[in-house]
Motif scaffolding. Sequence first.
Motif, PDB file in Angstrom:
ATOM      1  N   ASN A 118       5.300-105.838 -14.730  1.00  0.00           N
ATOM      2  CA  ASN A 118       5.198-104.783 -15.784  1.00  0.00           C
ATOM      3  C   ASN A 118       6.429-104.886 -16.771  1.00  0.00           C
ATOM      4  OD1 ASN A 118       2.776-103.624 -14.779  1.00  0.00           O
ATOM      5  ND2 ASN A 118       3.971-102.456 -13.114  1.00  0.00           N
ATOM      6  N   THR A 119       7.477-105.489 -16.096  1.00  0.00           N
ATOM      7  CA  THR A 119       8.766-105.355 -17.154  1.00  0.00           C
ATOM      8  C   THR A 119       8.485-106.386 -18.090  1.00  0.00           C
ATOM      9  OG1 THR A 119      10.088-105.005 -15.298  1.00  0.00           O
ATOM     10  CG2 THR A 119      11.426-106.087 -17.097  1.00  0.00           C
ATOM     11  N   TRP A 120       8.055-107.409 -18.133  1.00  0.00           N
ATOM     12  CA  TRP A 120       7.506-108.502 -19.193  1.00  0.00           C
ATOM     13  C   TRP A 120       6.712-107.922 -19.931  1.00  0.00           C
ATOM     14  CZ3 TRP A 120       4.176-111.069 -21.647  1.00  0.00           C
ATOM     15  CH2 TRP A 120       4.396-112.363 -22.393  1.00  0.00           C
ATOM     16  N   ILE A 121       5.590-107.399 -19.597  1.00  0.00           N
ATOM     17  CA  ILE A 121       4.678-106.743 -20.258  1.00  0.00           C
ATOM     18  C   ILE A 121       5.333-105.520 -21.328  1.00  0.00           C
ATOM     19  CG2 ILE A 121       2.502-105.164 -20.322  1.00  0.00           C
ATOM     20  CD1 ILE A 121       1.589-106.772 -17.795  1.00  0.00           C
ATOM     21  N   PHE A 122       6.164-104.899 -20.624  1.00  0.00           N
ATOM     22  CA  PHE A 122       6.762-103.651 -21.357  1.00  0.00           C
ATOM     23  C   PHE A 122       7.405-104.352 -22.708  1.00  0.00           C
ATOM     24  CE2 PHE A 122      10.696-101.047 -22.357  1.00  0.00           C
ATOM     25  CZ  PHE A 122       9.730 -99.901 -22.481  1.00  0.00           C
ATOM     26  N   TRP A 123       8.431-105.284 -22.236  1.00  0.00           N
ATOM     27  CA  TRP A 123       9.480-105.782 -23.438  1.00  0.00           C
ATOM     28  C   TRP A 123       8.666-106.894 -24.331  1.00  0.00           C
ATOM     29  CZ3 TRP A 123      13.477-103.587 -24.568  1.00  0.00           C
ATOM     30  CH2 TRP A 123      14.222-102.695 -23.450  1.00  0.00           C
ATOM     31  N   ARG A 124       7.528-107.624 -24.053  1.00  0.00           N
ATOM     32  CA  ARG A 124       7.040-108.568 -24.890  1.00  0.00           C
ATOM     33  C   ARG A 124       5.535-108.321 -25.385  1.00  0.00           C
ATOM     34  NH1 ARG A 124       9.635-113.300 -23.749  1.00  0.00           N
ATOM     35  NH2 ARG A 124       8.240-114.140 -25.690  1.00  0.00           N
ATOM     36  N   VAL A 125       4.949-107.333 -24.938  1.00  0.00           N
ATOM     37  CA  VAL A 125       3.811-106.699 -25.462  1.00  0.00           C
ATOM     38  C   VAL A 125       3.844-105.062 -25.791  1.00  0.00           C
ATOM     39  CG1 VAL A 125       1.189-106.153 -24.732  1.00  0.00           C
ATOM     40  CG2 VAL A 125       2.511-108.348 -23.817  1.00  0.00           C
ATOM     41  N   ALA A 177       8.804 -91.787 -29.882  1.00  0.00           N
ATOM     42  CA  ALA A 177       8.591 -92.992 -28.806  1.00  0.00           C
ATOM     43  C   ALA A 177       7.236 -92.521 -27.975  1.00  0.00           C
ATOM     44  CB  ALA A 177       9.791 -93.103 -28.000  1.00  0.00           C
ATOM     45  N   ARG A 178       7.341 -91.341 -27.408  1.00  0.00           N
ATOM     46  CA  ARG A 178       6.032 -90.828 -26.570  1.00  0.00           C
ATOM     47  C   ARG A 178       4.962 -91.124 -27.462  1.00  0.00           C
ATOM     48  NH1 ARG A 178       4.839 -84.970 -25.396  1.00  0.00           N
ATOM     49  NH2 ARG A 178       3.178 -85.641 -26.835  1.00  0.00           N
ATOM     50  N   GLY A 179       4.850 -90.423 -28.710  1.00  0.00           N
ATOM     51  CA  GLY A 179       3.589 -90.523 -29.377  1.00  0.00           C
ATOM     52  C   GLY A 179       3.153 -92.207 -29.709  1.00  0.00           C
ATOM     53  N   ALA A 180       4.191 -93.133 -29.708  1.00  0.00           N
ATOM     54  CA  ALA A 180       4.006 -94.552 -30.035  1.00  0.00           C
ATOM     55  C   ALA A 180       3.148 -94.999 -28.808  1.00  0.00           C
ATOM     56  CB  ALA A 180       5.128 -95.433 -30.306  1.00  0.00           C
ATOM     57  N   PHE A 181       3.892 -94.729 -27.587  1.00  0.00           N
ATOM     58  CA  PHE A 181       3.419 -95.247 -26.251  1.00  0.00           C
ATOM     59  C   PHE A 181       2.151 -94.503 -26.098  1.00  0.00           C
ATOM     60  CE2 PHE A 181       8.181 -95.697 -24.868  1.00  0.00           C
ATOM     61  CZ  PHE A 181       8.183 -97.112 -25.126  1.00  0.00           C
ATOM     62  N   GLU A 182       1.863 -93.250 -26.345  1.00  0.00           N
ATOM     63  CA  GLU A 182       0.428 -93.064 -25.869  1.00  0.00           C
ATOM     64  C   GLU A 182      -0.558 -93.587 -27.031  1.00  0.00           C
ATOM     65  OE1 GLU A 182       0.960 -88.695 -26.638  1.00  0.00           O
ATOM     66  OE2 GLU A 182       1.626 -88.600 -24.691  1.00  0.00           O
ATOM     67  N   SER A 183      -0.491 -94.222 -28.183  1.00  0.00           N
ATOM     68  CA  SER A 183      -1.266 -94.663 -29.053  1.00  0.00           C
ATOM     69  C   SER A 183      -1.526 -96.544 -28.645  1.00  0.00           C
ATOM     70  CB  SER A 183      -0.669 -94.598 -30.465  1.00  0.00           C
ATOM     71  OG  SER A 183       0.515 -95.255 -30.669  1.00  0.00           O
ATOM     72  N   PHE A 184      -0.787 -96.480 -27.859  1.00  0.00           N
ATOM     73  CA  PHE A 184      -0.711 -98.171 -27.391  1.00  0.00           C
ATOM     74  C   PHE A 184      -2.006 -98.487 -26.443  1.00  0.00           C
ATOM     75  CE2 PHE A 184       0.010-101.074 -24.118  1.00  0.00           C
ATOM     76  CZ  PHE A 184       0.223-102.373 -24.653  1.00  0.00           C
ATOM     77  N   ASP A 185      -2.691 -99.538 -26.925  1.00  0.00           N
ATOM     78  CA  ASP A 185      -4.047 -99.909 -26.342  1.00  0.00           C
ATOM     79  C   ASP A 185      -3.833-100.791 -24.996  1.00  0.00           C
ATOM     80  OD1 ASP A 185      -6.358-100.831 -25.776  1.00  0.00           O
ATOM     81  OD2 ASP A 185      -6.648-102.120 -27.387  1.00  0.00           O
ATOM     82  N   MET A 186      -4.140 -99.858 -23.944  1.00  0.00           N
ATOM     83  CA  MET A 186      -3.597-100.062 -22.605  1.00  0.00           C
ATOM     84  C   MET A 186      -4.430-101.330 -22.312  1.00  0.00           C
ATOM     85  SD  MET A 186      -1.318 -98.407 -21.277  1.00  0.00           S
ATOM     86  CE  MET A 186      -1.587 -98.954 -19.694  1.00  0.00           C
ATOM     87  N   ASN A 187      -5.484-101.717 -22.903  1.00  0.00           N
ATOM     88  CA  ASN A 187      -6.064-102.963 -22.531  1.00  0.00           C
ATOM     89  C   ASN A 187      -5.083-104.191 -22.750  1.00  0.00           C
ATOM     90  OD1 ASN A 187      -8.804-101.806 -22.007  1.00  0.00           O
ATOM     91  ND2 ASN A 187      -9.251-101.804 -24.148  1.00  0.00           N
ATOM     92  N   LEU A 188      -4.446-104.077 -23.528  1.00  0.00           N
ATOM     93  CA  LEU A 188      -3.391-105.272 -23.596  1.00  0.00           C
ATOM     94  C   LEU A 188      -2.705-105.293 -22.446  1.00  0.00           C
ATOM     95  CD1 LEU A 188      -2.227-104.699 -27.406  1.00  0.00           C
ATOM     96  CD2 LEU A 188      -3.752-106.428 -26.623  1.00  0.00           C
ATOM     97  N   ALA A 189      -2.032-104.394 -21.700  1.00  0.00           N
ATOM     98  CA  ALA A 189      -1.263-104.243 -20.724  1.00  0.00           C
ATOM     99  C   ALA A 189      -2.210-105.008 -19.516  1.00  0.00           C
ATOM    100  CB  ALA A 189      -0.707-102.767 -20.321  1.00  0.00           C
ATOM    101  N   TYR A 190      -3.410-104.241 -19.417  1.00  0.00           N
ATOM    102  CA  TYR A 190      -4.447-104.710 -18.280  1.00  0.00           C
ATOM    103  C   TYR A 190      -4.534-106.122 -18.380  1.00  0.00           C
ATOM    104  CZ  TYR A 190      -5.353 -99.471 -17.937  1.00  0.00           C
ATOM    105  OH  TYR A 190      -5.062 -98.241 -17.732  1.00  0.00           O
TER     106      TYR A 190
END
Length: 222
Positions: A127-134, A105-118
């Motif tokens: 942040n909760t919505w972004i975590f579960w839906r993005v 899971a940590r490897g998956a999160f580290e490869s996540f494109d943070m631009n999507l969250a931004y």
Amino acid sequence: MDWYPLWNSLRIAAISSVVVFFSGIFCAYYAARLPRAIKGVLDVVLTLPMVLPPTVCGYFLLLIFGVKRPLGAFLAQFGIKFVMTWYGGILASVVVAFPLMYRTARGAFESFDMNLAYSGQTLGLSNTWIFWRVRMPACRQGILAGAVLAFARALGEYGATSMLIGYTPGKTATISTTVYQLWRTNDEAGAFRWVLVNLGISAVVLLVVNLLEDRQKKAVKR
């Protein structure tokens, strides 16, 4: 043929997988956001059971939860006993399977494109919505693979389980401990039957992992 070891192994693996799934995601999410030095120390602590022999993990669990130990004696006052009980197998399986879920899971999160969250934050999304839906949908293949591997590890656990809950037919027996006990009593035919059962389950688990990896590769190419 007594099918209790299969039932007991499946329920231990299922329950421990649920615990490992959520705890692994929680720890992996916050660990990925920590400074490198702190994350390195935390990684050592959380993944240590992955490199230790399972019997050593079981020994440490006995030191902590044994009925003659302070914590074990305290829990026993409330009727909670992990030694020689089937649900003690859940504790042992969680300890040995957690590192697989956490690292994946940590490897998956580290490869996540943070631009999507931004981008979501600029739209006013929580942040909760972004975590579960993005974040989770983007990392789902890696997280699911980690969950499947954790389930397989919990299902096949022997060392820590045998140290903590032993082998009692109809009470604490699992597939792994049953194979050993049947072999030890020269019942090779019975042991081989359970080996075939375990091989069948393991093959299904590996097929699921391969399918998840193929889907992830196709998603990346798109």
